[in-house]
Design an enzyme around this catalytic site. Structure first.
Site, mmCIF file in Angstrom:
data_model
loop_
_atom_site.group_PDB
_atom_site.id
_atom_site.type_symbol
_atom_site.label_atom_id
_atom_site.label_comp_id
_atom_site.label_asym_id
_atom_site.label_seq_id
_atom_site.Cartn_x
_atom_site.Cartn_y
_atom_site.Cartn_z
ATOM 1 N N GLU A 1 1.349 -1.256 0.554
ATOM 2 C CA GLU A 1 0.184 0.197 -0.148
ATOM 3 C C GLU A 1 0.965 0.815 -0.313
ATOM 4 O OE1 GLU A 1 -0.725 -2.359 2.063
ATOM 5 O OE2 GLU A 1 -2.157 -2.912 0.960
ATOM 6 N N HIS B 1 -11.843 -5.321 8.312
ATOM 7 C CA HIS B 1 -12.499 -5.434 6.512
ATOM 8 C C HIS B 1 -13.523 -4.762 7.099
ATOM 9 C CE1 HIS B 1 -9.916 -8.530 6.149
ATOM 10 N NE2 HIS B 1 -9.906 -8.226 4.810
#
Ligand SMILES: Cc1ncc(C[n+]2csc(CCOP(=O)(O)OP(=O)(O)O)c2C)c(N)n1
Ligand SMILES: [Mg+2]
Lengths: 324, 385
Positions: free
Chosen positions: A60, A127
């Site tokens: 990322e 999540h």
């Protein structure tokens, strides 16, 4: 006219903007032949090839930094975080590098970071998060969270065209549930403009994304009880469309802020502060918030649903507020 | 322990194929002296408290100039805090700045694109003082800015304080070259301390996977603030990491200009040929502390300190110029004096410039467009300005 889901709208925006401007490219994990975890880029790799639909390694921070480098020499990267939660691994690049560049040396950074976010799927603490406040706190970032397919399309296209970094929050729960008939053509939604999703006289709700739909459902419920609720879809959180917000609050004199992110120092706190500052004389009740409890998102779906700020909690809060 | 082992002289370099072009040597000598003169001036100001802090690049010049000189117009550089030499090499046309020192044929085609060297030097000096005329007009410090001017052949992305963060950015500059199908290379710099950052790994891994035309130069000056190599990493040499990323790697003696320049030329050739990235570790003498006067210099054992001072790469370079007949003592003195004078003038001029307008503090955070307009619409009471 064809029925377009929210995720279709995102795919359409990516495809149209890639066709329109050769500088636009996509970067993310598993986004090429596979089309991304949610298939947002399905079909684009076949059309545009490996240098415009780039599968990155599992990274990322480095991907965001690389996108910044490309943006500084004329590219328009659109990054997909596989889940919004993982953007925390790229936080430094976003808040220190991407966000500060224009202020520091006036180099535009046209970049979109797509964040598939939100709960409701029993996906657990890693999540399910709603990270908009992390970014709204940082000067130099535009933060958007469309709630409809029409805006998902129009705001993504506008975000790709803007010369600034845009954090684009797309709610996973809406991906296949929200559908709309969308016309052909170049459909844009202006950034920095809220939308009055439902007109009303008695209470204003300020919300966005999934909770916007829950707010609309609650407003419908209150209508049956004779309370007229105005629902504002903020769409862009930063910069904020104060004009639309303050006009509504000055009309109804009561405000309920609804968001899915945890309550403390959530974006609702900022909204409450601004409303208190600029609409003090018009207010007839407390500025209230309905949001997620200050907890991580639990895995068991029943546990998660007990914390999510859904229509029942909104309805209850509206009833109380309406009594002032 | 391991520290002792690693503070031995660096391993031998790969064979150096060619003697370096005398035009390159003239340019390199002047640029290194310019960089050294700059440091001398700012170190002096730091000593008497006229500036708050100075991170000296003394000892790094051979590496920063020797690598940057291998680049052409619109290759990109990404610099950190001791890379003044690379910045000067990229920005300046020395033949216009010090015509007395150069010969016909010394100017390159890139020099014809470059703007007035004097004006860039002035901006750089103003930048360091946080003045109105600097690249950031007072909102960020010294080398924390970029200058991307393809019309000048200059693509320079400066640093943020967070070390390591610029390595992926350099990889992204290289990615754009790949996308455009050109053969341009990107040169990034990093200290050996910052190779411990995650972004180092992520960027080099990406560079390996995508075969990016990136050269990452590690300026290994054996300390990071106070931290010695033995507490920074456990591999023998940092270039040992290169095979782990599937990229080329070399450890070079940063005291040897020819070796640095030749290694960089090899790396640039690899980048241009589509053969991918290179990790170039340059071993440098720690000739100064971390920042002037912060006590970190005193932490280095005195014998080690003295050895580094005797290894001054610029002095070595000048000795080799004399040895090989490229210069005599008089020429060395002349280059040194002219460089000193140029820097002296630039600094004096910058000190006379104005402070930035206060409105710079609240200048836009967004580039002109819809978002910038929306930002400007917000009420100043609630946005703090
Ligand atoms: C991410 C980050 N952590 C800590 C620091 C504080 N810091 C500034 S310079 C420095 C040492 C850098 O050492 P090295 O990378 O070897 O470069 P050198 O100064 O030796 O050239 C440190 C720890 C920083 N700038 N960035
Ligand atoms: Mg170091």
């Amino acid at each position: 006219m064809a029925e377009t889901t929210y995720i279709d709208a995102i795919r359409r925006a990516l495809g149209e903007e890639m066709d329109r401007d050769a500088a636009v490219f996509l970067m993310g994990q598993d986004i090429a032949a596979f089309g991304g975890a949610f298939r947002a880029s399905k079909g684009l790799f076949e059309k545009h090839g490996r240098l415009r639909v780039i599968n990155t390694p599992l990274m990322e921070s480095g991907a965001i930094g690389a996108a910044l480098g490309a943006a500084l020499v004329g590219k328009r990267p659109v990054l997909e975080m596989q889940f919004a939660d993982f953007v925390s691994c790229g936080f430094n690049q976003i808040v220190n590098n991407v966000a500060k560049t224009y202020y520091r040396w006036e180099a535009p950074v046209p970049m979109v970071i797509r964040l598939p976010f939100g709960g409701g799927a029993g996906a657990g603490p890693f999540h399910s998060q709603s990270p908009e406040a992390w970014f709204a706190h940082t000067p130099g970032l535009c933060v958007v969270a469309p709630s409809t397919p029409r805006d998902a399309l129009g705001m993504l296209k506008a975000a790709i065209r803007d010369p600034n970094p845009v954090i684009y929050l797309e709610h996973r729960f809406l991906y296949r549930r929200e559908k709309e008939d969308l016309p052909e053509g170049d459909l844009l939604t202006p950034l920095g403009r809220a939308h009055v999703a439902r007109e009303g006289r008695d209470v204003t709700i300020l919300s966005w994304s999934w909770t916007l739909h829950e707010s609309l459902a609650a407003a419908e419920e209150l209508a049956k009880e004779g309370v007229s609720v105005e629902v504002i879809d903020l769409r862009t959180l930063s910069p904020l469309d104060e004009e639309t917000i303050f006009a509504s609050v000055r009309k109804t004199s009561k405000v309920l802020i609804v968001h899915e992110a945890t309550i403390t120092a959530g974006f609702g706190a900022e909204l409450a502060a601004r409303v208190a500052d600029q609409c003090f004389e018009w207010l007839d009740g407390p500025v209230r918030r309905v949001a997620y409890a200050d907890r991580p998102s639990p895995y068991n779906k029943k546990l998660e649903l007990s914390l999510l700020p859904g229509r029942e909690r909104i309805t209850a809060a509206l009833r109380k507020l309406a009594r002032y | 322990m391991a520290a002792a082992k690693r503070s031995k002289p660096p391993p031998p370099n790969n064979p150096v194929p060619v003697a370096t072009d005398p035009r390159v040597l003239r340019r390199a000598h002047f640029l290194m002296r310019l960089s050294r003169a700059w440091d001398a001036r700012f170190e002096a100001m730091a000593r008497v408290g006229r500036i708050g802090r100075w991170y000296s690049a003394v000892g790094n010049e051979c590496t920063t100039v020797g690598t940057a000189l291998a680049l052409g117009a619109n290759d990109a550089i990404s610099t950190v805090h001791r890379d003044l030499g690379a910045v000067l090499t990229t920005y300046l046309d020395p033949t216009r700045l010090a015509p007395a020192l150069f010969e016909d044929g010394d100017a390159t085609p890139w020099d014809a694109l470059r703007p007035s060297p004097q004006s860039l030097l002035d901006q750089l000096a103003s930048q360091v003082f946080g003045r109105r005329g600097g690249f950031t007009r007072g909102v960020d410090r010294s080398f924390h800015y970029g200058l991307v001017r393809p019309d000048w052949g200059i693509r320079h992305v400066g640093m943020i304080s967070h070390l390591g963060s610029m390595i992926p950015v350099a990889a992204g500059l290289a990615l754009a070259n790949l996308q455009d199908g050109n053969d341009r290379a990107v040169l990034g710099f990093i200290g050996e301390g910052a190779t411990s950052q995650g972004d180092f790994h992520e960027a080099l891994n990406l560079a390996g996977v995508m075969k990016l035309p990136l050269i990452l130069v590690v300026e290994n000056n054996r300390y990071a603030f106070s931290t010695p190599l033995s507490e920074q990493f456990a591999c023998e040499k940092l270039s040992d990491r290169a095979p782990g990323y599937g990229i080329a790697g070399e450890t070079i003696d940063g005291l040897d200009f020819d070796a640095v320049h030749a290694a960089m030329n090899r790396a640039v050739a690899r980048a241009r040929a589509g053969e991918g990235a290179t990790l170039l570790e340059c071993m440098l003498p720690r000739m100064r502390g971390h920042a002037e006067g912060d006590g970190s210099y005193e932490l280095i054992p005195p014998a080690e300190r003295e050895a580094y001072l005797r290894q001054d790469p610029l002095v070595r370079f000048e000795a080799s110029l004399i040895e090989r007949g490229h210069a005599d003592v008089e020429r060395i003195r002349e280059v040194t004096e002219i460089a000193r004078g140029i820097i002296e003038d630039a600094v004096e001029r910058a000190l006379l410039t104005e402070e930035p307008a206060l409105t710079e503090a609240t200048r836009p955070v967004f580039a002109p467009g819809e978002v910038a307009t929306a930002f400007a619409r917000q009420s100043t009471e609630v946005t703090g300005g």
